[in-house]
Design a protein around this motif. Structure first.
Motif, short mmCIF file in Angstrom:
data_model
loop_
_atom_site.label_atom_id
_atom_site.label_comp_id
_atom_site.label_asym_id
_atom_site.label_seq_id
_atom_site.Cartn_x
_atom_site.Cartn_y
_atom_site.Cartn_z
N ARG A 195 0.86 -1.19 0.00
CA ARG A 195 0.00 0.00 0.00
C ARG A 195 0.89 1.24 0.00
O ARG A 195 1.82 1.34 0.79
N ILE A 227 -1.49 1.25 13.22
CA ILE A 227 -2.63 0.58 13.82
C ILE A 227 -2.38 0.62 15.32
O ILE A 227 -1.35 1.13 15.77
N ARG A 234 1.74 -0.67 9.99
CA ARG A 234 1.41 -1.47 8.81
C ARG A 234 2.69 -1.69 8.00
O ARG A 234 3.11 -0.80 7.28
N LYS A 235 3.26 -2.86 8.12
CA LYS A 235 4.60 -3.12 7.59
C LYS A 235 4.70 -2.98 6.08
O LYS A 235 5.76 -2.66 5.55
N ASP A 236 3.61 -3.23 5.39
CA ASP A 236 3.64 -3.28 3.93
C ASP A 236 3.28 -1.92 3.30
O ASP A 236 2.72 -1.87 2.21
N THR A 237 3.62 -0.84 3.99
CA THR A 237 3.12 0.47 3.57
C THR A 237 4.25 1.49 3.38
O THR A 237 5.23 1.48 4.12
N GLU A 294 -4.98 -3.41 -3.61
CA GLU A 294 -3.78 -2.76 -3.10
C GLU A 294 -3.20 -1.90 -4.22
O GLU A 294 -3.39 -2.20 -5.41
N ASN A 301 -7.38 2.16 3.98
CA ASN A 301 -6.76 1.07 4.75
C ASN A 301 -7.83 0.10 5.28
O ASN A 301 -7.64 -1.12 5.27
N ASP A 357 -8.10 -3.75 4.54
CA ASP A 357 -8.05 -4.70 5.66
C ASP A 357 -9.20 -5.69 5.58
O ASP A 357 -9.01 -6.90 5.75
N THR A 365 -8.31 -6.23 12.51
CA THR A 365 -7.16 -5.37 12.79
C THR A 365 -7.52 -4.42 13.92
O THR A 365 -8.57 -3.79 13.89
#
Lengths: 203, 203
Positions: free
Chosen positions: A2, A41, A46-49, A142, A186, A190, B174
């Motif tokens: 993302r 969060i 959010r690790k993939d952001t 995404e 987001n 999610d 989440t």
């Protein structure tokens, strides 16, 4: 993956006063909340952001700050903390290439178009968020989501974005702050990831 | 009518340092963002909204601050501005009855239970937001939405809330910050008000 992209039309491009984010710093409060909303969060990140904020205010525009979530350290979700990381980066001597300022935080002399070209080259889908777009309910994945701060995109900015955008999405008829839009995007992603449908809520 | 209620377990109940909202003030940054998220849209305010934040930190708990949207003046969405209004109210000598501190901003010696009783007596539906609740998609209406800050509700707080709550809602698996939850609730209610369905988005 993302990616959230904010065009911050008036945001300071030189170090600013942390006690006046909403005033002299050119709505740096909104920039900070946008980054916070995109990344955080409860009790985590959010690790993939990734978040890109294009600062276009006085006196040395454009400068883009990039936050890469899975590399970040010592960043917390409050406006002052995030703004202090931006402020630190603005002391840096910059070029057209990314320079690492602190873990996960990069700065470069890049315009909105530079960023769009860069993201397009990574083969990521680009969405423009605009109230005139099609309802987000009719399809989302995404990708990279482009938004503006308190000032609408100019005609020429819109033309630039539409050159690279795959799609234009709207959330509601109510005009929302960019940081709120990031939260809703987001949230949708999610829910999709969790395999939950977005079915019509009854009253 | 939309009402947002935040239990702020550690938030300062005496005047605090505006430069340390996330630290010594007991996550007052989150309290401020919660109020901002509940009230503000782009270039405007949600007129039909009230926000209650129960401050339960040292050294004089509990104190509740109420923001009534349609009476507010000179409030802007940045953390520092909202926190400064809270700080000003904390200088006030208070009682169990609401005292007006500045336009639209009230303070009283009221606990979470006092607030729930007050809202229940106005015949407003009370929703607890909790990850274990039923999916918000299965039904929502205007009402009062009760959330916690970075600290989960205690067993005894939960028991108190469930005495008054009509329903328990969850948003996703989440775990989200309370200020993000307020945005999503507002978004759902906006969509319903606009007559838009929340249909399954395709990928």
């Amino acid at each position: 993956m993302r990616i959230f992209i904010l065009m911050a039309h008036k945001a300071s491009t030189i170090p600013f006063n942390l006690n006046d984010l909403a005033g002299a710093a050119g709505r740096m409060d909104l920039v900070a909340r946008f980054i916070s909303s995109s990344l955080f969060i409860s009790h985590g990140i959010r690790k993939d952001t990734e978040v890109y904020t294009i600062l276009n205010g006085p006196t040395d525009p454009p400068k883009t700050i990039k936050f890469v979530a899975n590399e970040l350290k010592m960043v917390s979700p409050d406006e002052r903390n995030i703004a202090s990381h931006i402020r630190n980066a603005l002391f840096k001597k910059i070029s057209s290439e990314w320079i690492l300022n602190s873990p996960g935080i990069y700065i470069a002399r890049k315009s909105l178009e530079d960023i769009l070209i860069e993201i397009k080259s990574r083969n990521v889908k680009i969405y423009l968020l605009d109230e005139k777009g099609r309802d987000i309910q009719t399809g989302i994945s995404e990708g990279a989501f482009v938004m503006s701060d308190h000032i609408n995109f100019s005609e020429s900015e819109l033309a630039t974005i539409l050159k690279y955008a795959d799609d234009v999405l709207s959330l509601t008829k109510t005009s929302l702050h960019a940081d709120h839009c990031a939260i809703i995007v987001n949230y949708y992603l999610d829910r999709l990831k969790e395999g939950k449908t977005i079915s019509p809520p009854s009253r």
